[in-house]
Enzyme design. Sequence first.
Site: not given
Ligand code: FNR
Length: 382
Positions: A28, A168, A254, A278, A309, A332-333
Amino acid sequence: MDLHLSHPAIEDLKRTGKRNVPHFVWEYLDSAVGQEEARRRAETALDEVRLLPHMMRGIAAPDLSARLMGRDYPLPFGFAPVGMSGLIWPGAERALARLAAKEGLPYTLSTVAAATPEEVGPKVGDQGWFQLYAPADPEIRRDMCARARDAGFHTMVLTVDLAVASRRERLQRARLTNPMTLTPRLVIDAARRPSWALATLSAGIPRLKTLERYTDPNAKGSATAHVGYQIRTAPDVAYVRALRAEWDGPLVVKGILSANDAEIAREAGADAIWVSNHGGRQFDGGPPPIHQLPQIRATVGSDTPLLYDSGIRSGLDIMRALALGADFCMIGRAVHYGLAAFGPKGAAHAVSVLRAQLLADMANAGCARLGDLGEHLVSEAL
Ligand code: FNR
């Protein structure tokens, strides 16, 4: 244990995190859509940005402070919204909010978080942003905004890059279905990680608490992230305008990748644009977001704040994004790898790693302040 010795980089937290949470939880957090090209390219395109260091400037202690939408921050990054953080570590939303308040950095609470704005607001102090997945019903939108505002969240983030659920494929292979059902296979996965399983059981199975008010709690699937699709729509420009008219604080849009969309969002009333793919979780066919930044900056001009991001795994990546036109980065991650590895302590360590790397890399590139970062430093990139 000194985590700076055992886990000096985000990739170390990623390795430990993968070992510490059940397989389906890791999938996830870590997965993206399709062949995961968009996610890989977001990272490799950052790796390929070369910054030419400037020597003999006597810079030993760079100033990392940033100003964004009228507020000062000690570091140029904050926490991106991550739905169901509480699945990765029980109580994660509150822990991250507390960390953000302590560090003086913004924390974005997701619409599909496992904790409500009412629960997280008191922990996040003055650093709360609320992320909205556009509810179709304007009454629900207004209610969510009112709840966020009343709980102290001052900045609204409308995510526009999630028109529908993406496939996914990795989640399906991990049998994390939509809606999620606790099949024997998931239970076995969880049992292999007893400390996660016990902590999660004692905290309660994570649910989409913010949405419970708007959905039938007995409906099938109400305990999964995907119940959000029951109330959600794909936002258009009129939606941005309507939200602008209702929300009296800063509004961030965003999920922008094109200069044209950035301009449209700005004209519809966005105070800031958040450039993002994202994390590669929605559309696998796009360009690396970092490649889009310079053109978006040129189009919106110097007065519109740009957040960035996707793919940030180091302090150097933050420098690269700032050099190519961003004012601020969101993570994020990387922070969630820390959470998966060591819980709240690991998330705090991820912040500490990014800060330490940024300090060293800024000084070694001859940059005294963030304002010194610009395209003139970029020797090879796009
Ligand atoms: C997300 N992201 C995300 N974005 C958003 O606007 N609402 C959300 O609820 C979520 N949920 C979400 C869950 C998970 C597990 C991940 C990994 C990402 C996207 C997040 O805000 C962001 O754009 C990315 O994670 C950026 O990339 P990196 O930093 O993970 O590489």
